[in-house]
Design an enzyme around this catalytic site. Structure first.
Site, PDB file in Angstrom:
ATOM      1  N   ASN A  17      -7.230   3.807   9.708  1.00  0.00           N
ATOM      2  CA  ASN A  17      -6.482   3.140   9.868  1.00  0.00           C
ATOM      3  C   ASN A  17      -6.281   2.783  11.481  1.00  0.00           C
ATOM      4  O   ASN A  17      -6.561   1.434  12.080  1.00  0.00           O
ATOM      5  CB  ASN A  17      -5.171   2.539   9.537  1.00  0.00           C
ATOM      6  CG  ASN A  17      -4.353   4.033   9.442  1.00  0.00           C
ATOM      7  OD1 ASN A  17      -5.298   4.989   8.891  1.00  0.00           O
ATOM      8  ND2 ASN A  17      -2.876   4.078  10.728  1.00  0.00           N
ATOM      9  N   GLN A  25      -7.955  -0.049   4.054  1.00  0.00           N
ATOM     10  CA  GLN A  25      -8.192  -0.071   4.948  1.00  0.00           C
ATOM     11  C   GLN A  25      -9.413  -0.079   4.354  1.00  0.00           C
ATOM     12  O   GLN A  25     -10.652  -1.470   5.416  1.00  0.00           O
ATOM     13  CB  GLN A  25      -8.188   0.972   6.546  1.00  0.00           C
ATOM     14  CG  GLN A  25      -6.674   0.498   6.848  1.00  0.00           C
ATOM     15  CD  GLN A  25      -6.276  -0.753   7.841  1.00  0.00           C
ATOM     16  OE1 GLN A  25      -7.390  -1.087   8.002  1.00  0.00           O
ATOM     17  NE2 GLN A  25      -5.313  -0.532   7.820  1.00  0.00           N
ATOM     18  N   SER A  60      -3.951  -2.434  -0.582  1.00  0.00           N
ATOM     19  CA  SER A  60      -2.860  -3.492  -0.067  1.00  0.00           C
ATOM     20  C   SER A  60      -3.130  -4.799   0.387  1.00  0.00           C
ATOM     21  O   SER A  60      -3.880  -5.149   1.215  1.00  0.00           O
ATOM     22  CB  SER A  60      -1.917  -3.189   1.208  1.00  0.00           C
ATOM     23  OG  SER A  60      -1.109  -3.748   2.484  1.00  0.00           O
ATOM     24  N   GLY A  61      -1.837  -6.287   0.389  1.00  0.00           N
ATOM     25  CA  GLY A  61      -2.716  -7.605   0.032  1.00  0.00           C
ATOM     26  C   GLY A  61      -2.964  -8.239   1.654  1.00  0.00           C
ATOM     27  O   GLY A  61      -4.064  -8.259   1.725  1.00  0.00           O
ATOM     28  N   HIS A  62      -2.153  -7.433   2.711  1.00  0.00           N
ATOM     29  CA  HIS A  62      -2.001  -8.332   4.004  1.00  0.00           C
ATOM     30  C   HIS A  62      -2.926  -7.743   4.615  1.00  0.00           C
ATOM     31  O   HIS A  62      -3.371  -8.005   5.989  1.00  0.00           O
ATOM     32  CB  HIS A  62      -0.908  -7.701   4.776  1.00  0.00           C
ATOM     33  CG  HIS A  62      -0.554  -6.731   4.337  1.00  0.00           C
ATOM     34  ND1 HIS A  62       0.211  -6.080   6.439  1.00  0.00           N
ATOM     35  CD2 HIS A  62       0.317  -5.214   4.277  1.00  0.00           C
ATOM     36  CE1 HIS A  62       0.454  -5.116   6.140  1.00  0.00           C
ATOM     37  NE2 HIS A  62       0.550  -4.476   4.864  1.00  0.00           N
ATOM     38  N   CYS A 105       1.941   1.090  13.121  1.00  0.00           N
ATOM     39  CA  CYS A 105       3.192   2.367  12.814  1.00  0.00           C
ATOM     40  C   CYS A 105       3.262   3.138  13.974  1.00  0.00           C
ATOM     41  O   CYS A 105       4.799   3.860  13.809  1.00  0.00           O
ATOM     42  CB  CYS A 105       2.963   3.107  11.685  1.00  0.00           C
ATOM     43  SG  CYS A 105       2.605   2.167  10.391  1.00  0.00           S
ATOM     44  N   THR A 114      10.366  -6.951 -12.464  1.00  0.00           N
ATOM     45  CA  THR A 114       9.782  -9.145 -12.379  1.00  0.00           C
ATOM     46  C   THR A 114       8.426  -8.744 -11.667  1.00  0.00           C
ATOM     47  O   THR A 114       8.282  -8.659 -10.346  1.00  0.00           O
ATOM     48  CB  THR A 114      10.827  -9.319 -12.691  1.00  0.00           C
ATOM     49  OG1 THR A 114      11.661  -9.184 -13.646  1.00  0.00           O
ATOM     50  CG2 THR A 114       9.970 -11.679 -13.226  1.00  0.00           C
ATOM     51  N   GLY A 130       0.848  -1.192   0.204  1.00  0.00           N
ATOM     52  CA  GLY A 130      -0.010  -0.144  -0.247  1.00  0.00           C
ATOM     53  C   GLY A 130       1.040   1.110   0.299  1.00  0.00           C
ATOM     54  O   GLY A 130       0.373   2.247  -0.871  1.00  0.00           O
TER      55      GLY A 130
HETATM   56  N1  PLP Z   1      -2.479   2.871   3.627  1.00  0.00           N
HETATM   57  C1  PLP Z   1      -3.284   2.256   5.299  1.00  0.00           C
HETATM   58  C2  PLP Z   1      -4.127   3.447   5.295  1.00  0.00           C
HETATM   59  C3  PLP Z   1      -2.074   1.901   6.549  1.00  0.00           C
HETATM   60  O1  PLP Z   1      -3.475   1.572   7.190  1.00  0.00           O
HETATM   61  C4  PLP Z   1      -1.942   1.120   5.271  1.00  0.00           C
HETATM   62  C5  PLP Z   1      -0.782   0.462   6.887  1.00  0.00           C
HETATM   63  O2  PLP Z   1      -1.050   0.141   8.038  1.00  0.00           O
HETATM   64  C6  PLP Z   1      -0.741   1.714   4.196  1.00  0.00           C
HETATM   65  C7  PLP Z   1      -1.393   2.993   3.859  1.00  0.00           C
HETATM   66  C8  PLP Z   1       0.632   0.863   3.927  1.00  0.00           C
HETATM   67  O3  PLP Z   1      -0.079  -0.105   3.526  1.00  0.00           O
HETATM   68  P1  PLP Z   1       1.661  -0.868   3.817  1.00  0.00           P
HETATM   69  O4  PLP Z   1       1.926  -1.695   4.806  1.00  0.00           O
HETATM   70  O5  PLP Z   1       1.494  -2.502   2.770  1.00  0.00           O
HETATM   71  O6  PLP Z   1       2.599  -0.661   2.616  1.00  0.00           O
END
Ligand code: PLP
Length: 395
Positions: A151, A179, A199-201, A325, A237, A71
């Site tokens: 988030n 999110q 974002s995948g995770h 974070c 790639t 993301g």
């Molecule tokens: N944007 C938001 C709102 C998020 O909550 C996060 C991750 O917590 C990100 C961006 C960043 O995503 P990634 O962890 O895949 O870099």
């Protein structure tokens, strides 16, 4: 009970169905999708399939999806790529104070290059003011980047209205939907967003894969240069196993989106209402109504979030204080500060974020233990009248 994982806004468990589609790419299906031979061509078909699956979740055309590493990359690519495409003709960017650092920092970095960034405030519920946005856009505005869902609080912004205002002024609009994707319906046919990050995770695919939706016709200079992959929009790639995993995760998320999230919301509400009733001195941070179905952010008077997390951890309960974070630093999060949450309440804030894998038993377990955790911490709190009389009387 083993681990009760209530930190799904930080990251999610990889779905078994996702693991299953990834497996063969670590074995026989190792070809490069850009190769001219049949072996490579076979792999390309899997990438195409995943692109269609991601597009399906977003109501997009497969040609509008570019795979990225996460993301954060999608956000950086959208912001840097847009200002580079526009050049220095327009030097103003608008965002909000509660964005993820992966949006705030690229905007602040651009200020060093002569751009001006406006960070719009939110109200005490974390809600967005459309009037402020209208007044902030000028002839110099190159782009607007606003998140779909926060988030930390789960608060939702009115993205359709925001997009309509921004597009009516002929300005590029990027939305961080990291999110929101997989938790609420997103449809690019209905919402005039130009660029959108996922974002995948965060939706049961692995870490290290993301995507950027780029509406057809949107001008973007590639963030990663040096290869023709992804239609020349992102060099490197392709990470085929992870791309296949993201595709399957998006397909799964889309299949039962409303049903799954209704169930998750019921569990979240049960948890939140239970804690508001049993713990006293608890407040919800962020709008109750305009919110993701899986997120609850609560502040507990007279106790520190970190202390709560520590005791919950001993019980096998995973939650978060602020965003993943920012935890580790003792400063209240920028989101809490933007909402004007009082300093002590911001310090006692805990985020619970659920997923489709949570159960009623897990919520009951948290509800059984949490009141005792809070009472125990208040007893030793220097701020609490219920706490140790000697320490409390020091004021
Ligand atoms: N944007 C938001 C709102 C998020 O909550 C996060 C991750 O917590 C990100 C961006 C960043 O995503 P990634 O962890 O895949 O870099």
């Amino acid at each position: 009970m083993d681990t009760v994982y209530l930190d799904n806004n930080a990251t999610t468990r990889v779905a078994p169905e996702v693991r299953a589609v990834m497996e063969p790419f670590f074995g026989d299906l190792y070809g490069n999708p850009s190769s001219m031979h049949t072996f490579g061509g076979k792999i390309r078909k899997y990438v195409d399939k995943a692109r269609a699956q991601v597009a399906g979740l977003l109501g997009a055309d497969p040609g509008e999806i570019v795979f990225t590493s996460c993301g954060s990359e999608s956000n950086n690519a959208a912001i840097r790529g847009t200002v580079d495409a526009i050049g220095m003709r327009k030097r103003h960017i608008i965002t909000s104070r509660v964005e993820h650092p992966a949006v705030l920092e690229p905007c602040r970095y651009l200020e060093k290059e002569g751009y001006r960034a406006t960070e719009l405030p939110v109200d005490r519920e974390g809600l967005f003011d459309l009037g402020l946005l209208k007044r902030a856009i000028t002839d110099d505005t190159a782009m607007v980047s606003i998140m779909w869902a926060n988030n930390e609080t789960g608060v939702l912004f009115p993205i359709r209205e925001i997009a309509e205002i921004v597009k009516a002024k002929g300005v590029v609009f990027h939305c961080d939907a990291v999110q929101a994707a997989g938790k609420i319906p997103l449809d690019m046919r209905e919402v005039p967003v130009d660029l959108l990050s996922i974002s995948g995770h965060k939706l049961h695919a692995p870490k290290g894969i993301g995507a950027l939706y780029i509406r057809k016709g949107t001008k973007l200079v590639p963030f990663l240069k040096g290869g023709h992959q992804e239609g020349g929009k992102r060099a490197g790639t392709e990470n085929v196993p992870y791309i296949a995993g993201l595709g399957r995760a998006c397909e799964l998320a889309g299949e039962n989106l409303v049903e799954e999230n209704t169930r998750v919301k019921e569990l979240r509400d049960q948890l939140e209402e239970g804690l508001l009733l049993s713990c006293h001195g608890v407040r919800r941070n962020g709008s109750a109504e305009h919110r993701l179905p899986n997120t609850s952010n609560l502040s507990f008077d007279f106790v520190e979030g970190e202390a709560i997390l520590l005791l919950l951890d001993r019980l096998g309960i995973c939650a978060s204080s602020g965003s993943a974070c920012t935890s580790g630093s003792l400063e209240p999060s920028h989101v809490m500060r933007a909402m004007g949450v009082p300093f002590t309440a911001a310090h006692g804030s805990i985020r619970f974020s659920l997923s489709r894998y949570n159960t009623r038993e897990e919520i009951d377990y948290v509800l059984e233990h949490m009141p005792r955790v809070i009472t125990r911490l208040r007893k030793i709190s220097p701020y609490c009248a219920e706490g140790s009389p000697a320490r409390a009387s020091r004021g």
